[in-house]
Design a protein around this motif. Structure first.
Motif, PDB file in Angstrom:
ATOM      1  N   MET A 194       0.843  -1.200   0.000  1.00  0.00           N
ATOM      2  CA  MET A 194       0.000   0.000   0.000  1.00  0.00           C
ATOM      3  C   MET A 194       0.878   1.250   0.000  1.00  0.00           C
ATOM      4  SD  MET A 194      -2.768   1.211   2.887  1.00  0.00           S
ATOM      5  CE  MET A 194      -3.644  -0.350   2.768  1.00  0.00           C
ATOM      6  N   ASP A 195       0.608   2.133  -0.945  1.00  0.00           N
ATOM      7  CA  ASP A 195       1.383   3.370  -1.009  1.00  0.00           C
ATOM      8  C   ASP A 195       1.012   4.295   0.150  1.00  0.00           C
ATOM      9  OD1 ASP A 195       2.666   2.585  -3.309  1.00  0.00           O
ATOM     10  OD2 ASP A 195       1.150   3.473  -4.628  1.00  0.00           O
ATOM     11  N   PRO A 196       1.983   4.887   0.809  1.00  0.00           N
ATOM     12  CA  PRO A 196       1.662   5.792   1.930  1.00  0.00           C
ATOM     13  C   PRO A 196       1.028   7.092   1.438  1.00  0.00           C
ATOM     14  CG  PRO A 196       4.013   5.836   1.457  1.00  0.00           C
ATOM     15  CD  PRO A 196       3.439   4.750   0.601  1.00  0.00           C
ATOM     16  N   LYS A 197       0.205   7.663   2.294  1.00  0.00           N
ATOM     17  CA  LYS A 197      -0.431   8.937   1.966  1.00  0.00           C
ATOM     18  C   LYS A 197       0.605  10.047   1.977  1.00  0.00           C
ATOM     19  CE  LYS A 197      -3.365  10.901   4.950  1.00  0.00           C
ATOM     20  NZ  LYS A 197      -4.664  11.102   5.632  1.00  0.00           N
ATOM     21  N   ARG A 198       0.615  10.872   0.929  1.00  0.00           N
ATOM     22  CA  ARG A 198       1.564  11.985   0.835  1.00  0.00           C
ATOM     23  C   ARG A 198       0.863  13.330   0.731  1.00  0.00           C
ATOM     24  NH1 ARG A 198       6.645  10.055   0.109  1.00  0.00           N
ATOM     25  NH2 ARG A 198       6.780   7.847  -0.450  1.00  0.00           N
ATOM     26  N   GLU A 199      -0.464  13.311   0.675  1.00  0.00           N
ATOM     27  CA  GLU A 199      -1.225  14.556   0.575  1.00  0.00           C
ATOM     28  C   GLU A 199      -2.391  14.514   1.549  1.00  0.00           C
ATOM     29  OE1 GLU A 199      -2.473  15.270  -3.400  1.00  0.00           O
ATOM     30  OE2 GLU A 199      -0.441  15.168  -4.252  1.00  0.00           O
ATOM     31  N   LEU A 200      -2.629  15.604   2.228  1.00  0.00           N
ATOM     32  CA  LEU A 200      -3.765  15.682   3.143  1.00  0.00           C
ATOM     33  C   LEU A 200      -5.060  15.783   2.342  1.00  0.00           C
ATOM     34  CD1 LEU A 200      -2.474  18.084   5.940  1.00  0.00           C
ATOM     35  CD2 LEU A 200      -2.429  15.588   5.868  1.00  0.00           C
ATOM     36  N   THR A 201      -6.104  15.129   2.835  1.00  0.00           N
ATOM     37  CA  THR A 201      -7.406  15.166   2.181  1.00  0.00           C
ATOM     38  C   THR A 201      -8.209  16.364   2.661  1.00  0.00           C
ATOM     39  OG1 THR A 201      -8.506  13.867   3.897  1.00  0.00           O
ATOM     40  CG2 THR A 201      -7.376  12.636   2.154  1.00  0.00           C
ATOM     41  N   SER A 202      -9.342  16.592   2.003  1.00  0.00           N
ATOM     42  CA  SER A 202     -10.238  17.667   2.436  1.00  0.00           C
ATOM     43  C   SER A 202     -10.766  17.414   3.837  1.00  0.00           C
ATOM     44  CB  SER A 202     -11.396  17.810   1.449  1.00  0.00           C
ATOM     45  OG  SER A 202     -10.938  18.252   0.186  1.00  0.00           O
ATOM     46  N   VAL A 203     -11.027  16.145   4.165  1.00  0.00           N
ATOM     47  CA  VAL A 203     -11.485  15.805   5.513  1.00  0.00           C
ATOM     48  C   VAL A 203     -10.393  16.114   6.528  1.00  0.00           C
ATOM     49  CG1 VAL A 203     -12.207  13.916   7.028  1.00  0.00           C
ATOM     50  CG2 VAL A 203     -13.115  14.060   4.697  1.00  0.00           C
ATOM     51  N   ASP A 204      -9.136  15.770   6.195  1.00  0.00           N
ATOM     52  CA  ASP A 204      -8.010  16.074   7.092  1.00  0.00           C
ATOM     53  C   ASP A 204      -7.947  17.573   7.382  1.00  0.00           C
ATOM     54  OD1 ASP A 204      -7.263  13.399   7.104  1.00  0.00           O
ATOM     55  OD2 ASP A 204      -5.872  13.645   5.434  1.00  0.00           O
ATOM     56  N   LEU A 205      -8.075  18.372   6.327  1.00  0.00           N
ATOM     57  CA  LEU A 205      -7.968  19.822   6.498  1.00  0.00           C
ATOM     58  C   LEU A 205      -9.116  20.357   7.348  1.00  0.00           C
ATOM     59  CD1 LEU A 205      -6.796  21.089   2.981  1.00  0.00           C
ATOM     60  CD2 LEU A 205      -5.443  20.333   4.925  1.00  0.00           C
ATOM     61  N   ALA A 206     -10.314  19.825   7.122  1.00  0.00           N
ATOM     62  CA  ALA A 206     -11.458  20.273   7.921  1.00  0.00           C
ATOM     63  C   ALA A 206     -11.230  19.965   9.396  1.00  0.00           C
ATOM     64  CB  ALA A 206     -12.726  19.590   7.424  1.00  0.00           C
ATOM     65  N   ALA A 207     -10.545  18.838   9.675  1.00  0.00           N
ATOM     66  CA  ALA A 207     -10.293  18.467  11.064  1.00  0.00           C
ATOM     67  C   ALA A 207      -9.195  19.305  11.700  1.00  0.00           C
ATOM     68  CB  ALA A 207      -9.929  16.982  11.132  1.00  0.00           C
TER      69      ALA A 207
END
Length: 725
Positions: free
Chosen positions: A1-14
């Motif tokens: 599984m490739d690691p996450k390298r960008e924050l999502t819209s949900v991450d930013l809202a949190a």
């Protein structure tokens, strides 16, 4: 599984809510690393030191980091960092907002002299735009010129087109978006409702809905369950109900289940083998099969995640086995050059337009004077701006030429916009025709100066482009000769340019080449005037805050400036110039003065800050051309020795260089030191030319780039001789 390298819209809202807890923190300093990382050092009165990282490259993130994890400050702040320091130092952090449900954060900072906004784009190519309180772009990491939006310095920042915000959507709007789709449920949530693929799958799992269910087959019950799952997600974010998790993959026990105490050593080994793949503000059912670590705050989880991601990347990558991505680097520099050329053309057009407007004012002097006089007389009679506007409108209806030329009257800033010859010109109503024309001419001159800065910047980018191409060619050549990269590096380091049968010519003429100049051993630029005209130019045009000025007491000595920043960069007095650079600049000032010409080996030189230098004489004083006055105390360097060496540089450019020996010996492949002597400057230059030809196997190379005339360009005035003779 490739690691996450960008924050999502949900991450930013949190994370917006957690970042908001730092409101009131003061900005100490700003830093820029490379092309895509910005760091703000701040002080929170309750929590102490705070470090904010904004990264918009391959990794896209925005969060606080532990002070011990921040990278070391760059040696010399680039233009963007200096601009941020000028605008943000001492400012209060007033808050952060997410733009709709997009991956855009807007950080607001307040200071007595105004508001500054940092708009961080964590999508696409990524960007950080710095705007004032009215969203006018001061500067940005990347210029954007699209049909849909423009982000360039001097323009108003344009947000992307609005999209559906699923966290605030009504049930009716939700049904409409779903019914308007022609695909399955998960794709509709990902695209129509902007959740993205992963959170669309998470919502389907939470709602117990089949991901691949076609929209025509989804009934009211499916919509009810999906909308309820969205509402619960939105409520958790709105109320800050976070339970952050950092997810790992690669250990033996990926389920995260607790084992016996006897298995502690095994668990520790498994954890060491695992690598991070995701970080979320709350546990996710889509990650239930992975090992998870809980955190008290989402910001702390983000800090740990990206720190460990960087460590994982370092372990997995072996730079010696991988060819650098020269293609992307070259393409980037070419793109920047294209953008800079566009900016230069824009400056030229703007300056031409301003001069044309000024000329139109004089061409229609009577008409413009009538408009301005009418407004000035009305204001003297205390007539309100609305009444003045109405009178012009009435006059235009009656066909009065002056009234017809008035497009708008703005009482808020005391201006009137007129249409002359199809050109709209804004006039300051308290000024006359001549003053308004002079203001336009002055503005055109200021724009021309910005163009000069852009020309200098484009030369620097061209240097970077040529350097990238050179490194690509050398890599490919070395890779063909040997599979052992370590040996290739050693051969490259030890390349003997003097013995090369053919040295490639790589020419570059920097903007400062017509002055006397050298780069210090700390890579700061020092420039000196060759005559009174250049002395005058240096003080008037190139002296900026933060620079130091050196001068000897000897008559006719050149102005010598140790530059803290390039003219294309924002000036700053915040840069601490190294003592070694100051000493080299002092030796340079003495060596190229009449001290050398008089045959002396040392002299006194003083240094002052740029704000102590003025071209305005005191009452009763007279300043001749090239002269200047000093206000305040001077720092003297007594018995500073003369020190001049001339050398030939082969990388990254082929050219003659000269200056203090300590500054050029590491830049040149061969040097010759000089001292005051009996040989005329031209004769000594010919002796140096012959000596250089003897040292290089490729004599034609010396003839092409190091002629006696070019060598003489770097020699002090008066007699000289080679030190060892």
């Amino acid at each position: 599984m490739d690691p996450k390298r960008e924050l999502t819209s949900v991450d930013l809202a949190a994370l917006v809510g957690e970042l908001g807890a730092y409101e009131g923190a003061k900005v100490d300093k700003a830093y820029r690393y490379g092309d895509d990382l910005v760091r703000l050092k701040m002080r929170d009165f309750d929590r102490g030191r705070m470090e904010l990282i904004l990264e918009v490259g391959e990794v896209k993130r925005a969060h606080t980091v532990a002070p011990e994890r921040v990278p070391d400050a760059p040696g010399r702040p680039p233009q963007f960092a200096m601009m941020l320091r000028n605008r943000l130092s001492g400012a209060d952090f007033a808050g952060v907002e997410q733009y709709e449900f997009d991956r855009i954060l807007e950080f607001t900072f307040e200071r007595e002299d105004g508001t500054t906004r940092l708009i961080v784009e964590l999508f696409g190519q990524g960007n950080v735009a710095v705007t004032d309180g009215e969203y006018e772009v001061i500067d940005c990491l990347e210029t954007v010129r699209l049909k849909s939006r423009t982000v360039v310095p001097g323009s108003r920042y344009e947000f992307p087109d609005s999209r559906t915000n699923p966290l605030t959507i009504s049930r009716e709007a939700f049904d409409h978006e779903m019914n308007d789709s022609d695909t399955d449920v998960v794709r509709t949530l990902a695209t129509q409702l902007n959740f993205g693929g992963f959170y669309a799958e998470e919502l389907c799992t939470r709602a117990g809905v089949e991901k691949g269910l076609d929209i025509p087959d989804a009934d009211e019950d499916v919509y009810d369950r999906l909308y309820a799952a969205i509402e619960r997600l939105a409520l958790d974010i709105r109320n800050g109900n976070f339970d952050p998790r950092l997810y790992l993959e690669g250990g033996e026990d990926e389920s995260g289940a607790d084992g016996d105490a006897d298995d502690a050593a095994t668990d520790e080994a498994d954890a060491a083998d695992a690598h991070v793949v995701d970080v979320t503000p709350f546990p996710l059912e889509e990650r239930a099969e992975l090992a998870a670590e809980p955190y008290d705050s989402f910001l702390t989880a983000l800090d740990d995640y990206f720190f460990r991601l960087e460590l994982d990347d370092e372990e997995e990558s072996n730079p010696t086995d991988q060819k650098p991505d020269f293609g992307s680097e070259i393409a980037k520099h070419e793109r920047i050059i294209e953008q800079q050329q566009g900016a230069i053309e824009g400056f030229e057009q703007e300056a031409d337009s301003l001069r044309e407007q000024a000329e139109l004012l004089y061409a229609e002097y009577g008409l413009v004077d009538e408009i301005l006089s009418t407004i000035q007389n009305a204001r003297q009679q205390d007539r309100p701006w609305d009444e003045i506007r109405e009178r012009f409108e009435a006059g235009a209806d009656r066909g009065i030429e002056a009234a017809e030329a008035v497009v708008d009257v703005d009482g808020s800033d005391g201006t009137v916009t007129v249409d002359i010859g199809g050109e709209r010109i804004e006039l300051v109503t308290q000024q006359g025709v001549e003053q308004n024309a002079d203001r336009l001419y002055t503005e055109a001159k200021r724009v021309e100066e910005k163009k000069e800065g852009a020309l200098a910047a484009i030369e620097n980018t061209r240097e970077d482009l040529e350097d990238a191409k050179r490194r690509r060619d050398e890599w490919e050549a070395d890779d063909g000769e040997s599979a052992d990269e370590d040996e290739s590096d050693e051969e490259e380091t030890q390349r003997d340019w003097l013995a090369e049968p053919s040295v490639p010519i790589r020419e570059n003429e920097p903007w400062f080449d017509r002055f006397r100049w050298f780069k210090t051993s700390d890579d700061f630029l020092v420039i000196g005037g060759r005559n009174a005209d250049q002395n005058e130019e240096l003080v008037k045009k190139y002296l900026e805050p933060g620079d130091k000025v050196f001068h000897t007491q000897a008559h006719g000595a050149p102005v010598t400036v140790l530059k803290a920043t390039d003219p294309s960069e924002a000036s700053s007095s915040d840069i601490e110039l190294p003592e070694s650079s100051i000493e080299e600049a002092a030796r340079f000032a003495v060596s190229y003065s009449s001290v050398w010409k008089d045959g002396r080996y040392a002299g006194d030189v003083y240094a002052v800050d740029s704000d102590q230098v003025t071209k305005t004489p005191e009452s009763g004083e007279y300043l001749e051309k090239g002269g200047f006055a000093i206000r305040g105390d001077r720092t003297y360097y007594r018995d500073t020795p003369v020190d001049v060496a001339v050398g030939i540089q082969c990388e990254p450019y082929t050219r003659v260089i000269g200056g203090p020996s300590s500054a050029i010996e590491d830049r040149a492949v061969t040097t010759i030191e000089l001292e005051p002597g009996r040989y005329a400057q031209a004769d000594t230059a010919k002796r140096l030319y012959r000596t250089f030809r003897e040292r290089f196997e490729d004599e034609t190379f010396v003839r092409k780039i190091a002629s006696p005339d070019r060598i003489q360009h770097f020699m002090p005035p008066g007699g000289s001789r080679i030190s060892e003779e």
